[in-house]
Design an enzyme around this catalytic site. Sequence first.
Site, PDB file in Angstrom:
ATOM      1  N   ILE A 473     -10.891 -83.098  71.722  1.00 44.57           N
ATOM      2  CA  ILE A 473     -11.253 -84.519  71.826  1.00 44.57           C
ATOM      3  C   ILE A 473     -11.157 -84.999  73.275  1.00 44.57           C
ATOM      4  O   ILE A 473     -10.978 -86.184  73.544  1.00 44.57           O
ATOM      5  CB  ILE A 473     -10.402 -85.389  70.877  1.00 44.57           C
ATOM      6  CG1 ILE A 473      -8.902 -85.244  71.182  1.00 44.57           C
ATOM      7  CG2 ILE A 473     -10.670 -85.011  69.440  1.00 44.57           C
ATOM      8  CD1 ILE A 473      -8.046 -86.232  70.369  1.00 44.57           C
ATOM      9  N   ARG A 620       7.029 -75.151  76.002  1.00 44.65           N
ATOM     10  CA  ARG A 620       6.204 -74.445  76.992  1.00 44.65           C
ATOM     11  C   ARG A 620       4.938 -75.239  77.283  1.00 44.65           C
ATOM     12  O   ARG A 620       4.261 -75.697  76.359  1.00 44.65           O
ATOM     13  CB  ARG A 620       5.837 -73.065  76.458  1.00 44.65           C
ATOM     14  CG  ARG A 620       4.791 -72.352  77.284  1.00 44.65           C
ATOM     15  CD  ARG A 620       4.611 -70.925  76.833  1.00 44.65           C
ATOM     16  NE  ARG A 620       5.738 -70.111  77.275  1.00 44.65           N
ATOM     17  CZ  ARG A 620       6.206 -69.057  76.617  1.00 44.65           C
ATOM     18  NH1 ARG A 620       5.669 -68.701  75.469  1.00 44.65           N
ATOM     19  NH2 ARG A 620       7.217 -68.379  77.098  1.00 44.65           N
ATOM     20  N   THR A 626      -4.292 -79.383  82.343  1.00 44.91           N
ATOM     21  CA  THR A 626      -4.735 -80.209  81.209  1.00 44.91           C
ATOM     22  C   THR A 626      -3.557 -80.979  80.607  1.00 44.91           C
ATOM     23  O   THR A 626      -3.729 -82.099  80.122  1.00 44.91           O
ATOM     24  CB  THR A 626      -5.415 -79.351  80.125  1.00 44.91           C
ATOM     25  OG1 THR A 626      -4.552 -78.266  79.768  1.00 44.91           O
ATOM     26  CG2 THR A 626      -6.730 -78.795  80.627  1.00 44.91           C
ATOM     27  N   GLY A 694       4.227 -80.577  71.144  1.00 47.70           N
ATOM     28  CA  GLY A 694       3.171 -81.548  71.408  1.00 47.70           C
ATOM     29  C   GLY A 694       3.271 -82.141  72.799  1.00 47.70           C
ATOM     30  O   GLY A 694       4.368 -82.342  73.331  1.00 47.70           O
ATOM     31  N   GLU A 697       1.054 -87.072  73.178  1.00 51.71           N
ATOM     32  CA  GLU A 697       1.504 -88.431  72.900  1.00 51.71           C
ATOM     33  C   GLU A 697       2.815 -88.790  73.591  1.00 51.71           C
ATOM     34  O   GLU A 697       3.089 -89.972  73.805  1.00 51.71           O
ATOM     35  CB  GLU A 697       1.643 -88.616  71.377  1.00 51.71           C
ATOM     36  CG  GLU A 697       0.308 -88.445  70.684  1.00 51.71           C
ATOM     37  CD  GLU A 697       0.348 -88.639  69.184  1.00 51.71           C
ATOM     38  OE1 GLU A 697      -0.701 -88.956  68.608  1.00 51.71           O
ATOM     39  OE2 GLU A 697       1.403 -88.467  68.560  1.00 51.71           O
TER      40      GLU A 697
END
Lengths: 737, 316
Positions: A473, A620, A626, A694, A697
């Site tokens: 996305i 990690r 990115t 994650g 967020e």
Amino acid sequence: MKFDTPAGQNSIDRMRIVGRPFRRVDGVRKVTGTAPYAYERHDAVTDPAYGWIVGATIARGRVTRIDAAAVRAAPGVLAVLTTLEHDAAPPGFRTTLHLFGGAEVRHYHQAVALVVAKTFEEARAAAHLVRIDYDAEPVRCDLAAEAHKAVPVADRDSPDYPEVDRIGDFAAALAAAPVTLDETYTTPDQTHGMMEPHATTAAWHDGQLTIWTSAQVVSWHRNSLAQALGIAREDVRLEAPFIGGGFGSKLIMRSDALLAALGARAVGRPCKVALQRPLIANNGTRRAGTIQRIRLGATHDGRLTAIGHHSVNGNLPGAYTEAAIAPTRLIYGAPNRELSMTLAALDLAEGNDMRAPGEAPGLMALEIAMDEMAEKLGIDPVALRIRNDTQVDPRKPQRRFSERHLIECLTVGAERFGWARRHPVPGSMRDDHWLLGMGMAAGFRQNLLMPSGARVRLEQDGRLSVETDMTDIGTGSYTILAQTAAEMMGLPVDAVTVRLGDSAYPEAAGSGGQFGANNAMSGLYAACTTLRASVAARLGFNAEDVEFAGGMVKAGSRSVPLRDAVEAGPLTAEDRITYGDLDKDFVQATFAAQFAEVAVNRFTGEMRIRRMLAVIDAGRVLNPLTARSQVIGAMTMGVGAALMEALAVDKRHGFFINHDLGGYEVPVHADIPHLDVVFLDHPDPVSSPMKAKGIGEIGLCGAAAAVANAVYNATGIRVRDYPITLDKLLDRLPRAA
Amino acid sequence: MRPFTYERAASTAAAVAAVAARPGARFIAGGTNLLDLMKVQIETPAHLVDIRHLPLRGIEDTPDGGLRIGALATNTEVASHPRVKRDYGVLARAIVAGATGQLRNKATTAGNLLQRNRCPYFYETTLPCNKRQPGSGCAALGGVTRSLAVVGTSPHCIAQNPGDMAVALRILDATVETVRPDGSPRTIAIGDVHLLPGDNPEIEHPLAPGELITAVTLPRPPGGTHHYHKVRDRASYAFAIVSVAAVLQKDGTGRVAFGSVAPRPWRVEAAEALLPHGPAAVVTTAFQGATPTAENAFKIPLAARTLALVLAEARA
């Protein structure tokens, strides 16, 4: 591959490719316009019809009559679908809303008709001719006014917690605490504001539907659409290879997909439908506003003895609650706790997922409260958070965090940001006409585990292809999947072709809840592990001790080119990752320390971010380039939440009036200076074989509160009502002139 | 957008004649405002007369030391013109505070001057609006009004003029040159270009159908220091909440106008005369009779504070 014991040493640990700053493999296609979005699939569909959605202009009631005669007679019009001629479609996954059909109107701009024409312009022009009569009912759209009717509610995504989550004796501890805080904070409704609107191109062929759409999780959309259409999921092919942002808005199917499918069926040719930008805020989903009461009790030396967090939320009847209390369950220790939520009925667009649901608005409140408590205690805000760190789940002390380095985030961040230069007395730092302030906040966001699959195929030319219905996305999924496959198979990144977002591929986690990267990579890890075993078998190796590197397969003194394994034909492997119950024994989460320096014009109250820093502990890091983009994008969203983002409710008509990107302001480049990001290096073997967590967020979590606390440090003005716009400062700024 | 016909005008006279001859015809130049409004059918011209290529784009010195800006000069061209930068700094600053580089490259001087308002209810075509449908009522009253006008309004309309350039032109005492359908020229003082809503909010300017702005002329430079401060919720790409344009002289006198507070650039000469007495005095007089809403009442103290900032910067 079932992941049920912590990962040991594995091939990813080599970090020859994973963990390196590769540029996006799809970058050239993105910047040359050759990565088409769903509405632009001219390669797949020629001569489509165009649909234009007509939105309801009441927020609650019934459609009594739709006169579309003039529309049908307008130039180019092929069909008009009205909600009165269709049964209400059943709600899809993670939503309580029917997207089309039936007379009932539950929110403003609900789709009530679709005009299908030969051109976009004809559809748009003709749509103005429709006449719709309504039987309107009074609207409930003011959360503050409806709050007294709110009823206790559980957390949709954490159903194990009771409606009132009590530990110890909160009331007694608060009453006994020598230092207490009791304040109420509000966060507004927000809209996602992604660049690409919800958009779909649909085509039927022999009863089977293909849709090109903008979906964060392919399987969720596909199932929801099949259900809404009353057809088998196998009869829906969904492709979403490129997506222009989602932020949670595209986790669930929206009316564009259903109406494109219905429109295409009605006119017997492919049909394209985008949710027009002015429709998105009221037709789509929102992050629901909150009223949060936070009560803290502490000892003089800054140990929290009591934490109370109550959040009031409003949503359509039956819809879920923004779990603003979620971070409070786990971010700080305190022996006495009371956390609860209530939900009032509101007739606004459905409140649903938006980036870091729960944590983002919850920390906007809690982390101001911590700043206020630090000041009451005369303790540095960084030190207060360090003092209240917990290494265990306060509800189940035997359940430890797998990896938790919030204290390191805080100390590294304070050092790097120059926190020691902050003056604790608000209004003490100045630069000409600007009042300067520094603020900080802690960030917390859970790490979610989802099954995820992938297929890999080693071709005879030595190239490797990866196929999974995982989506990108804008986050970099293509790139890190290529890196992961390359690492596993000992190939260069440019020998890997990644294909995504097609329901014909193995089902992956998809993108959302910052669960995409870790889970999708782990699914690919599983598939590559299977492929390696096939390669080893073909080459006569024992699969256990084989190393894949530099295009070679090696064990002991024997080394064979990988391509030798496919001399007899390509090799394909498919597998998926599933998870055991490690999360029962370990809390898995990500952490951040957020720092901000803000300048406030002492005359006008204009606020400008001077610099920000986030120190992130998220396992990690698969690709620092990115990953950094994810974090600075999230910090930017935090600036928006702090200073400008709010859907404005017209309380008479029950809708958001600022329903476009001119009226709903998000930060622009000029608002955002250089943002600094530091990643701590703590791979988490409990999370997955990738040891990642994650990252999408956590960068948002705490960011807005850091800005809010900086504004306070600059001015001495405490605003507890987001966003902090200058009109809320004006009457308390220093005298002008 | 409704279907329309289109022609490229061969000359200024032909353009004026073409629009005057057809009810509902409109000029189009940059189109940055008109096209958006056509898409939502707030503007529904039956015929467009394209004037982009007409020779109205030059920026020339006038014999008396002023500057004549062609109606079709783009915002970018005006803001970057050496004489504008040197002698009319307030104008250059106001222009670059508006919109974006792309829009300023397209938007023309006359088009920008007559841009329509940004009241959210003006765009909400299913709700009443006296500008869109005279006599239908004003949905903004009682609605979301934070951005709207606080002074110069009427019970029929509280839309604000959102422009930046026009606020600068107002304190530069610009005059607007037009040509009327009968071919005769006229000049309109900048203060008369934007009408207050009164009982007829739909009448926004005094130009007759087919009357075309050909130039905006600035008198001799006013000297002094030039200031334009635009306050908004984000640093760019937003309309002002309040803006202040000022030309200040060493003796404490000067000119000042406020943007985004009224249906037109808000300059009150009697208030401006009070500049030596400080910003509070100016604003108290300038906003006499203001009728703000609870949501936008802050614009008045904000105007005073923004003027105070401008004065402080001028002293520095």
